[in-house]
Write an enzyme that holds these catalytic residues in place. Structure first.
Site, PDB file in Angstrom:
ATOM      1  CG  ASP A   1     -34.599  42.857  33.829  1.00 10.70           C
ATOM      2  OD1 ASP A   1     -35.330  43.068  34.807  1.00 10.70           O
ATOM      3  OD2 ASP A   1     -34.948  43.038  32.647  1.00 10.70           O
TER       4      ASP A   1
ATOM      5  CD  GLU B   1     -36.225  44.179  38.501  1.00 16.16           C
ATOM      6  OE1 GLU B   1     -36.449  45.365  38.232  1.00 16.16           O
ATOM      7  OE2 GLU B   1     -36.737  43.237  37.872  1.00 16.16           O
TER       8      GLU B   1
ATOM      9  CG  ASP C   1     -35.045  42.793  28.666  1.00 12.83           C
ATOM     10  OD1 ASP C   1     -35.859  43.391  29.398  1.00 12.83           O
ATOM     11  OD2 ASP C   1     -35.378  42.078  27.709  1.00 12.83           O
TER      12      ASP C   1
END
Length: 380
Positions: A184, A266, A362
């Site tokens: 992340d 992502e 996170d």
């Protein structure tokens, strides 16, 4: 397997003059052919790169442009190919509804100049460039195999060569540990992994401050003056130092992360995330200043470059980069799967309103990213 290595060149004064002639000649051909391409399009004529390349001998044999005979012929041909590629990419982006950018004419005032040769070779630990000769080169790793193309560039009064070569191998060069991890990326912390490890930002405050200071000095110099030229050269050097330090950081962390079998990230739309927040006179956006700061922070992270480096290094090691939908990764509990906006109390604190799971926000997001890639794991 194709490999690319960037090396530093140390040409003598005579070679610097020849390199300058190559930069200028390739820029001239690029601009001339782009102008012809635009004119033909306006007249309804389709002109291919092959058609333009056939004009080169005629141009070189003319009395006005006979000086082009002193330039590497493959460099001139590659200038046409690069222009044609940029031209086609423009129409491809328009067709796909993407943000388009029409090819721009090259300027001699650009701090970075370059040209590409297809016949350069390596001899006696030096780089041989046609029409220029052997140039002293600093190789930080061995280049074995067949040299395909060499892109010579000048940036901040420093010369470089990006060598594209085939090392002859059919398999990946590295190995991986067989693990799968999720990552992340963020603004406060550069990245957080599903192994509960934080990757802190590199400190670039000094370099950024030096660039800003050099920009202010340049803005005060009179256009066309010698002092402005000196200030511009100093600014280019500061930009190069900032770029090198950031790239060094990205290369080091991606080398470590690429030792995994699978890395999930992502699928971020970075351009959309960094869109301007300017309001209109009728409806001014009071938070536009804060949004500009966020945009600056996002762009300074170089997430796009990070993903690009990680992707090719994973492939080189026989691994894979998986991009997942970022929807709800920061709001979903990695333990029970409950999704709620209030789960993330602060930037770093995640408390599930359903099961009470309390962990780093996170870290929770990185586990969700890994789960979205098809690996069922829970935060520990």
């Amino acid at each position: 397997m194709l490999q690319v290595v960037k090396v530093r060149l140390y040409p003598n004064d005579a070679q610097k003059q020849l390199l300058s002639q190559h930069f200028g000649s390739c820029r001239f051909i690029y601009n001339r052919m782009l102008g012809m391409k635009i004119k033909d399009y306006e007249n309804g004529i389709k002109t291919s790169a092959y058609d333009l390349k056939k004009l080169l001998p005629m141009i070189k044999n003319s009395e006005e442009y006979s000086w082009l005979k002193e330039i590497d012929s493959t460099a001139l041909q590659n200038s046409i190919l690069n222009m044609d590629k940029a031209y086609k990419n423009f129409f491809r982006r328009v067709k796909n509804g993407e943000k388009s950018g029409f090819p721009q004419f090259k300027s001699r005032h650009n701090s970075r100049q370059s040209y590409q040769s297809s016949t350069a070779t390596i001899k006696d630990s030096k780089l041989y460039l046609p029409k220029i000769g052997l140039i002293k080169t600093k190789f930080h790793r061995a280049v074995t195999g067949i040299v395909k193309t060499v892109t010579v560039s000048l940036e901040a009064n420093q010369y470089f060569a990006s060598i594209n070569y085939d090392d002859g191998s059919q398999q990946s060069n590295g190995t991986n540990n067989g693990k799968s991890i999720g990552i992340d990326v963020g603004v406060k912390v550069f990245a957080y992994t599903s192994e509960n490890k934080a990757i802190e930002h590199i400190n670039l405050k000094k370099e950024i401050a030096n660039v800003i200071k050099a920009q202010k000095i340049l803005s005060r110099r009179k256009k066309g003056s010698a002092n402005r030229a000196k200030a511009k050269a100093k600014l280019a050097k500061k930009h190069l130092k900032l770029k090198n330090k950031r790239n060094d950081f990205l290369h080091k962390i991606t080398k470590t992360l690429s030792e995994n079998q699978t890395v999930a990230v992502e699928n971020l739309k970075i351009k959309n995330m960094s869109n301007s927040a300017k309001g209109s006179i009728e409806n001014p956006n009071m938070r536009s200043s804060a949004k500009r700061g966020l945009n600056r922070s996002i762009l300074q992270q170089s997430w796009g470059k990070f993903f690009e480096l990680l992707d090719y290094k994973l492939k080189r090691n026989g691994g894979e980069l998986i991009r997942v939908d970022p929807k709800f990764t920061s709001q979903k509990c990695s333990c029970c799967g409950h999704i709620e906006k209030e789960n993330r109390e602060t930037q770093s604190r995640f408390i599930c309103k359903s099961c009470g799971n309390t962990i780093n926000a996170d870290y929770n997001a990185s586990v969700n990213i890994l789960n979205a890639a098809g690996t069922a794991v829970k935060a520990s």
